[in-house]
Design an enzyme around this catalytic site. Structure first.
Site, PDB file in Angstrom:
ATOM      1  N   SER A 188      17.603  32.300  -7.624  1.00  0.00           N
ATOM      2  CA  SER A 188      17.459  33.088  -6.404  1.00  0.00           C
ATOM      3  C   SER A 188      18.082  34.467  -6.618  1.00  0.00           C
ATOM      4  CB  SER A 188      18.182  32.343  -5.289  1.00  0.00           C
ATOM      5  OG  SER A 188      18.546  33.193  -4.244  1.00  0.00           O
ATOM      6  N   THR A 233       8.620  30.253   3.168  1.00  0.00           N
ATOM      7  CA  THR A 233       8.395  28.808   3.015  1.00  0.00           C
ATOM      8  C   THR A 233       9.239  28.063   4.065  1.00  0.00           C
ATOM      9  OG1 THR A 233      10.263  28.357   1.567  1.00  0.00           O
ATOM     10  CG2 THR A 233       8.235  29.094   0.498  1.00  0.00           C
ATOM     11  N   GLY A 248       5.692  24.738  -0.426  1.00  0.00           N
ATOM     12  CA  GLY A 248       6.233  26.051  -0.745  1.00  0.00           C
ATOM     13  C   GLY A 248       5.889  26.583  -2.126  1.00  0.00           C
ATOM     14  N   ASP A 303      12.801  11.407  -6.676  1.00  0.00           N
ATOM     15  CA  ASP A 303      13.983  12.134  -6.220  1.00  0.00           C
ATOM     16  C   ASP A 303      14.697  12.631  -7.479  1.00  0.00           C
ATOM     17  OD1 ASP A 303      16.440  12.998  -5.392  1.00  0.00           O
ATOM     18  OD2 ASP A 303      16.756  11.364  -3.974  1.00  0.00           O
ATOM     19  N   VAL A 304      14.762  13.924  -7.650  1.00  0.00           N
ATOM     20  CA  VAL A 304      15.318  14.459  -8.903  1.00  0.00           C
ATOM     21  C   VAL A 304      16.807  14.189  -9.066  1.00  0.00           C
ATOM     22  CG1 VAL A 304      13.589  16.269  -9.292  1.00  0.00           C
ATOM     23  CG2 VAL A 304      15.608  16.782  -7.910  1.00  0.00           C
ATOM     24  N   LYS A 326      22.986  28.512  -6.962  1.00  0.00           N
ATOM     25  CA  LYS A 326      21.931  29.230  -7.683  1.00  0.00           C
ATOM     26  C   LYS A 326      22.525  30.085  -8.805  1.00  0.00           C
ATOM     27  CE  LYS A 326      18.300  27.643  -5.628  1.00  0.00           C
ATOM     28  NZ  LYS A 326      17.293  26.892  -6.357  1.00  0.00           N
ATOM     29  N   GLY A 328       6.695  25.590  -5.134  1.00  0.00           N
ATOM     30  CA  GLY A 328       6.242  24.590  -6.108  1.00  0.00           C
ATOM     31  C   GLY A 328       4.743  24.354  -5.991  1.00  0.00           C
ATOM     32  N   TYR A 373      24.896  27.789  -1.201  1.00  0.00           N
ATOM     33  CA  TYR A 373      23.576  27.946  -1.820  1.00  0.00           C
ATOM     34  C   TYR A 373      23.643  28.993  -2.940  1.00  0.00           C
ATOM     35  CZ  TYR A 373      18.609  29.070  -2.275  1.00  0.00           C
ATOM     36  OH  TYR A 373      17.353  29.292  -2.781  1.00  0.00           O
TER      37      TYR A 373
HETATM   38  N1  LIG Z   1      12.073  30.329   0.138  1.00  0.00           N
HETATM   39  C1  LIG Z   1      12.923  31.218  -0.327  1.00  0.00           C
HETATM   40  O1  LIG Z   1      13.193  32.237   0.318  1.00  0.00           O
HETATM   41  C2  LIG Z   1      13.531  31.025  -1.687  1.00  0.00           C
HETATM   42  C3  LIG Z   1      14.200  32.128  -2.267  1.00  0.00           C
HETATM   43  C4  LIG Z   1      14.774  31.965  -3.512  1.00  0.00           C
HETATM   44  C5  LIG Z   1      14.676  30.771  -4.184  1.00  0.00           C
HETATM   45  N2  LIG Z   1      14.035  29.716  -3.593  1.00  0.00           N
HETATM   46  C6  LIG Z   1      14.006  28.463  -4.351  1.00  0.00           C
HETATM   47  O2  LIG Z   1      12.674  28.056  -4.556  1.00  0.00           O
HETATM   48  C7  LIG Z   1      12.627  26.644  -4.716  1.00  0.00           C
HETATM   49  C8  LIG Z   1      11.513  26.104  -3.849  1.00  0.00           C
HETATM   50  O3  LIG Z   1      11.851  26.329  -2.493  1.00  0.00           O
HETATM   51  P1  LIG Z   1      10.771  26.611  -1.366  1.00  0.00           P
HETATM   52  O4  LIG Z   1      11.124  27.880  -0.735  1.00  0.00           O
HETATM   53  O5  LIG Z   1       9.420  26.410  -1.865  1.00  0.00           O
HETATM   54  O6  LIG Z   1      11.214  25.465  -0.333  1.00  0.00           O
HETATM   55  P2  LIG Z   1      10.424  24.233   0.275  1.00  0.00           P
HETATM   56  O7  LIG Z   1      11.382  23.572   1.176  1.00  0.00           O
HETATM   57  O8  LIG Z   1       9.124  24.681   0.823  1.00  0.00           O
HETATM   58  O9  LIG Z   1      10.145  23.320  -0.998  1.00  0.00           O
HETATM   59  C9  LIG Z   1      11.155  22.581  -1.624  1.00  0.00           C
HETATM   60  C10 LIG Z   1      10.555  21.281  -2.109  1.00  0.00           C
HETATM   61  O10 LIG Z   1      11.578  20.553  -2.798  1.00  0.00           O
HETATM   62  C11 LIG Z   1      11.449  19.202  -2.432  1.00  0.00           C
HETATM   63  N3  LIG Z   1      12.697  18.481  -2.640  1.00  0.00           N
HETATM   64  C12 LIG Z   1      13.842  18.593  -1.957  1.00  0.00           C
HETATM   65  N4  LIG Z   1      14.744  17.713  -2.420  1.00  0.00           N
HETATM   66  C13 LIG Z   1      14.171  17.057  -3.442  1.00  0.00           C
HETATM   67  C14 LIG Z   1      14.606  16.051  -4.327  1.00  0.00           C
HETATM   68  N5  LIG Z   1      15.816  15.528  -4.235  1.00  0.00           N
HETATM   69  N6  LIG Z   1      13.748  15.621  -5.275  1.00  0.00           N
HETATM   70  C15 LIG Z   1      12.506  16.128  -5.367  1.00  0.00           C
HETATM   71  N7  LIG Z   1      12.045  17.068  -4.544  1.00  0.00           N
HETATM   72  C16 LIG Z   1      12.868  17.535  -3.594  1.00  0.00           C
HETATM   73  C17 LIG Z   1      11.063  19.261  -0.968  1.00  0.00           C
HETATM   74  O11 LIG Z   1      10.495  18.047  -0.508  1.00  0.00           O
HETATM   75  C18 LIG Z   1      10.070  20.401  -0.961  1.00  0.00           C
HETATM   76  O12 LIG Z   1       8.775  19.965  -1.189  1.00  0.00           O
HETATM   77  C19 LIG Z   1      14.012  26.144  -4.370  1.00  0.00           C
HETATM   78  O13 LIG Z   1      14.746  25.880  -5.533  1.00  0.00           O
HETATM   79  C20 LIG Z   1      14.640  27.305  -3.644  1.00  0.00           C
HETATM   80  O14 LIG Z   1      16.036  27.289  -3.728  1.00  0.00           O
HETATM   81  C21 LIG Z   1      13.456  29.835  -2.376  1.00  0.00           C
END
Ligand SMILES: NC(=O)c1ccc[n+]([C@@H]2O[C@H](COP(=O)([O-])OP(=O)(O)OC[C@H]3O[C@@H](n4cnc5c(N)ncnc54)[C@H](O)[C@@H]3O)[C@@H](O)[C@H]2O)c1
Length: 612
Positions: A484, A533, A358, A407-408, A501, A360, A497
């Site tokens: 978010s 994502t 996603g 794992d964070v 955030k 990251g 959630y």
């Molecule tokens: N997708 C959306 O619509 C959206 C909107 C606003 C904010 N976000 C934020 O963006 C960030 C990334 O989300 P994304 O959409 O890319 O989701 P995603 O699920 O594609 O990616 C999240 C990543 O975090 C990793 N992860 C989860 N738990 C973990 C842990 N304990 N230690 C290390 N890694 C861990 C997962 O393996 C995954 O690779 C998140 O903080 C999410 O809350 C996403």
């Protein structure tokens, strides 16, 4: 802010208002000269206050109505043509007083006499001789005129120079650019509400030819076209919320009299032929003046209006904004304003959590393109993380990328990964706390969500500050906490959630301020909107009913790609100040919303203090 002011003070007068089209990778040079004349000072001050020129993508709320009564009008260049019509029409609208700044004394005084007779008021109309190309005279005149802080002033900058000969380009720049900038910025500083003025409006006029390509009047068109960008920048809505001064543009077609005196007969014939073939290139002076009168009443700050033929003025703001977004390949990446401190990703060392997928993963790709020295990918998803590492090593080289299963929520693992990144590369410059989850359908998941979205983000931030802070031997750096839109507004169906955030954003604001003073570590929040994502597929809610509602909420927001988000995060890394909060939504350029949030905080503080 203080540094930004000092840096900006070293910038050249003109370069401050010009958008560059290049990728920015330089830090501005330190302040070199303080020998400033007053208009330079004013411009710099204004631009410092805008801080980021972001006018191109601001959106306005419902239109507000303004009326001419009680306004004091100043028209630059009102002895004849459009300016004279504006002046007379404003009097018909009941304007309190009008001042005509022009060089034509004879016509100016005659008009003053005639109109004062008509309105039986010797102070209604005033003529002041002013050569706007004389910067000091121009500023002095405005400073002497805009003295009553309780008055609402309206400035119409109508004067300009259309003649063009090779030896006249400087004069054209002086009257079509410098004078407009000088007038607008001087007036703005004298009218702004946040400095005890009463607000007002600045209306800058430009020919319609700046919106199209014409083979004539190149210098005129080039100089006048700068008004558009200048106005959009100065007319920024967030800035307006502080100053109460609207900045508006009117583009008008050639008027009957406009061309006549300045071209030879043959050219004139050809130009007139050309004008007639193109709809909108001709107008009537009265129609253009009427446009000025009308847009004052309803025009939103930063808006651009088109006055063609005898039709009512048309709001073309969105059209202009779209042109900018279409032609500027990746706005948030390249559209950079001079005068803002720029941070460069080249040769930096970064750690990104949740980097396997996603947002990251997209951010990792972007910063590698930006020339980062090394990026460490932390994630629990080993398979995808390793595959990404291998793919990126092939493209950028082995030393550039390393995946570490981490794992964070385990401080030991997380801190070791941060320490290792620093040890292996000599320093750490950037941490992106991106790992996050949105599953919230059981107590176990809720606990996990809090641990990842809040606790790990806080611990990672505090650890990275200690490792980077200059007052403890580090070399400074940045931390981007991924938040978010749900941090800014409550998203009730996903309430856990949204809560997590919000906490992450609040923590960022608090820690990014006082605790980070003297550390040279910028802690910033990216408030991201709905992004395409896997997180959306994995989403669960507290109840089935809430899940359905959440789906509706998500569907009502524009979807953006993780690549667009990642580019915006690069922009915020480059430009963001300490404790700044950025909105990244709908695939639009990143928007710094810190000032709006500060204002909301101030209002809340006022309520709290009232209770005291
Ligand atoms: N997708 C959306 O619509 C959206 C909107 C606003 C904010 N976000 C934020 O963006 C960030 C990334 O989300 P994304 O959409 O890319 O989701 P995603 O699920 O594609 O990616 C999240 C990543 O975090 C990793 N992860 C989860 N738990 C973990 C842990 N304990 N230690 C290390 N890694 C861990 C997962 O393996 C995954 O690779 C998140 O903080 C999410 O809350 C996403």
């Amino acid at each position: 802010m203080a540094t930004s002011r000092a840096l900006l003070a070293s910038r050249n007068y003109f370069s401050s208002v010009i958008f560059t089209n290049q990728k920015c990778n330089t830090t501005p040079t330190p302040c070199q000269s303080q020998s400033i004349n007053s208009s330079r000072y004013l411009l710099k001050k204004t631009l410092c206050d805008i801080n980021l020129i972001r006018g191109l993508h601001t959106r306005s709320k419902d239109a507000v109505k303004y009326d001419w009564q009680n306004a004091a009008l100043i028209v630059v260049g009102a002895c004849k043509g459009i300016g004279a019509h504006v002046l007379k029409m404003a009097l018909n609208e009941g304007v309190e007083s009008v001042t005509n700044l022009d060089i034509n004394e004879k016509a100016g005084f005659a008009m003053q006499y005639e109109l004062n007779q008509k309105y039986s008021d010797k102070n209604k109309v005033r003529f002041l001789k002013c050569d706007i190309t004389d910067e000091h005279q121009h500023i002095d005149t405005l400073q002497n005129l805009l003295v009553d802080r309780r008055k609402t002033y309206v400035i119409v900058n109508n004067a300009g120079l259309i003649e063009q000969r090779p030896d006249m380009s400087k004069e054209a720049i002086d009257s079509n650019v410098v004078a407009i900038v000088t007038s607008s910025v001087t007036a703005l500083e004298l009218m702004r509400k946040d400095e005890k003025g009463s607000g007002g409006a600045i209306i800058n006029l430009a020919p319609v030819s700046i919106l199209c390509h014409l083979p004539y009047f190149q210098c005129y068109n080039a100089t006048k076209s700068s008004i558009l960008t200048f106005n959009m920048s100065l007319g920024d809505e967030e800035f307006f919320s502080k100053t109460g001064v609207r900045v508006l543009s009117v583009c008008y077609g050639a008027t009957d009299e406009g061309l006549v005196p300045i071209v030879n007969a043959k050219d004139k014939e050809e130009i007139e032929k050309l004008m007639k073939t193109k709809e909108g290139l001709l107008t009537k002076e009265k129609a253009a003046a009427k446009a000025v009168i009308e847009i004052y009443k309803t025009g939103r700050t930063g808006s651009t209006w088109l006055s063609k033929e005898i039709k009512p003025a048309e709001d073309i703001t969105e059209f202009i904004r779209n042109i900018y977004s279409d032609t500027t390949e990746i706005q948030c990446y390249y559209r950079v304003s001079i005068g803002v401190i720029m941070y460069d990703l080249k040769d930096k060392v970064a750690v990104v959590t949740g980097a396997s997928n996603g947002i990251g993963a997209s951010f990792v790709r972007e910063i590698l393109e930006e020339g980062i020295k090394h990026v460490r990918l932390l994630d629990i998803d080993k398979k995808t993380g390793n595959a990404l590492q291998d793919e990126l090593r092939q493209k950028y080289g082995k030393d550039k990328v390393k995946f570490v299963k981490c794992d964070v929520t385990d401080d030991g693992q997380f801190f070791k990964a941060l320490e290792d990144a620093k040890k292996d590369n000599g320093y750490l410059d950037l941490l992106v706390n991106n790992a996050g989850v949105a599953e919230q359908d059981s107590f176990a998941r809720i606990r996990k969500l809090i641990e990842i979205n809040i606790t790990a983000l806080i611990n990672g931030t505090l650890k990275a500050i200690e490792m980077m802070r200059t007052d403890k031997g580090g070399r400074g750096g940045a931390i981007i906490n991924v938040c978010s839109v749900g941090s800014l507004i409550p998203v009730s169906p996903m309430f856990l959630y949204s809560t997590s955030k919000r906490a992450a954003m609040h923590f960022t604001t608090c820690v990014g301020r006082v605790p980070c003073e003297n550390t040279d570590v910028r802690v910033m929040a990216a408030c991201i909107g709905v992004t395409d994502t896997a997180m959306l597929e994995k989403l669960t809610c507290y109840t089935k009913d809430l899940y359905e509602k959440a789906q509706k909420v998500l569907a009502s927001h524009p979807m953006q790609s993780s690549t667009a988000v990642a580019r915006c995060m690069v922009e915020m890394y480059q430009k963001g100040g300490p404790a700044s909060i950025w909105l990244i939504r709908g695939g639009l350029p990143a928007q710094d919303v810190t000032a709006q949030l500060d204002k909301a905080d101030e209002e809340m503080e006022a309520i709290i203090r009232k209770i005291d």
